[in-house]
Design a protein around this motif. Structure first.
Motif, short mmCIF file in Angstrom:
data_model
loop_
_atom_site.label_atom_id
_atom_site.label_comp_id
_atom_site.label_asym_id
_atom_site.label_seq_id
_atom_site.Cartn_x
_atom_site.Cartn_y
_atom_site.Cartn_z
N GLU A 1 -18.93 -3.34 -1.50
CA GLU A 1 -19.56 -4.03 -2.61
C GLU A 1 -21.05 -4.13 -2.37
OE1 GLU A 1 -17.76 -7.74 -3.58
OE2 GLU A 1 -15.74 -6.95 -3.26
N LEU B 1 -11.91 1.65 0.65
CA LEU B 1 -12.45 0.85 -0.45
C LEU B 1 -13.96 1.03 -0.50
CD1 LEU B 1 -10.61 -2.57 -0.22
CD2 LEU B 1 -10.81 -1.13 -2.24
N ALA C 1 -7.25 1.99 -4.39
CA ALA C 1 -7.12 2.35 -2.98
C ALA C 1 -5.67 2.20 -2.51
CB ALA C 1 -8.05 1.51 -2.12
N ASP C 2 -5.02 1.13 -2.94
CA ASP C 2 -3.62 0.91 -2.55
C ASP C 2 -2.71 2.00 -3.10
OD1 ASP C 2 -4.18 -1.38 -1.14
OD2 ASP C 2 -3.50 -2.76 -2.71
N ALA D 1 -9.39 -2.23 -5.18
CA ALA D 1 -8.31 -2.36 -4.20
C ALA D 1 -7.00 -1.80 -4.73
CB ALA D 1 -8.14 -3.83 -3.80
N GLU D 2 -6.76 -1.95 -6.03
CA GLU D 2 -5.55 -1.40 -6.64
C GLU D 2 -5.55 0.13 -6.56
OE1 GLU D 2 -1.88 -1.48 -8.92
OE2 GLU D 2 -2.99 -3.11 -7.97
N MET E 1 0.85 -1.18 0.00
CA MET E 1 0.00 0.00 0.00
C MET E 1 0.89 1.24 0.00
SD MET E 1 -2.90 1.21 2.71
CE MET E 1 -4.12 0.12 2.03
#
Length: 119
Positions: free
Chosen positions: A77, A74, A65-66, A62-63, A1
């Protein structure tokens, strides 16, 4: 991250797509200066913005957010069909909270009326 907003990664992705920060602004519904603040790590991304950027860049949320920094949340869902029990449970919980709030409002009204009669 990433500790901070990863400008290099986002700029590389933009170049690969033939896009620029103006395109990001259009996707997010932000001004160019607001997008510049994101790039300078002066403005946090909201969960829905993470989801929009994930679609825009065709990568998992997630990518995004990282790569956007440590405090980037995030998006949650949407519940699937199998999650209806959890949705109904949450609705029941909210219904109970609403009833308690309504009772508290009635109690407050009664208290205010009581106090105003004493004056």
């Amino acid at each position: 991250m990433a500790l901070f907003f990863d400008q290099d990664w986002f700029n590389t992705r933009l170049r690969a797509l033939g896009k620029n920060q103006m395109d990001v602004a259009a996707v997010l519904g932000l001004s160019p200066s607001q997008v510049a603040e994101i790039w300078k790590d002066q403005r946090e991304l909201m969960p829905q913005e993470v989801a929009q950027l994930a679609k825009f860049f065709s990568v998992p949320a997630a990518e995004i957010a990282d790569r956007a920094g440590v405090s980037t949340p995030l998006p949650q869902e949407a519940p699937g069909e199998g999650d209806m029990g959890a949705v109904m449970e949450k609705l029941d919980e909210l219904g109970g909270r609403m009833m308690r709030i309504e009772r508290a409002i009635v109690d407050l009204k009664a208290l205010i009326l009581d106090l105003s009669r004493k004056e």
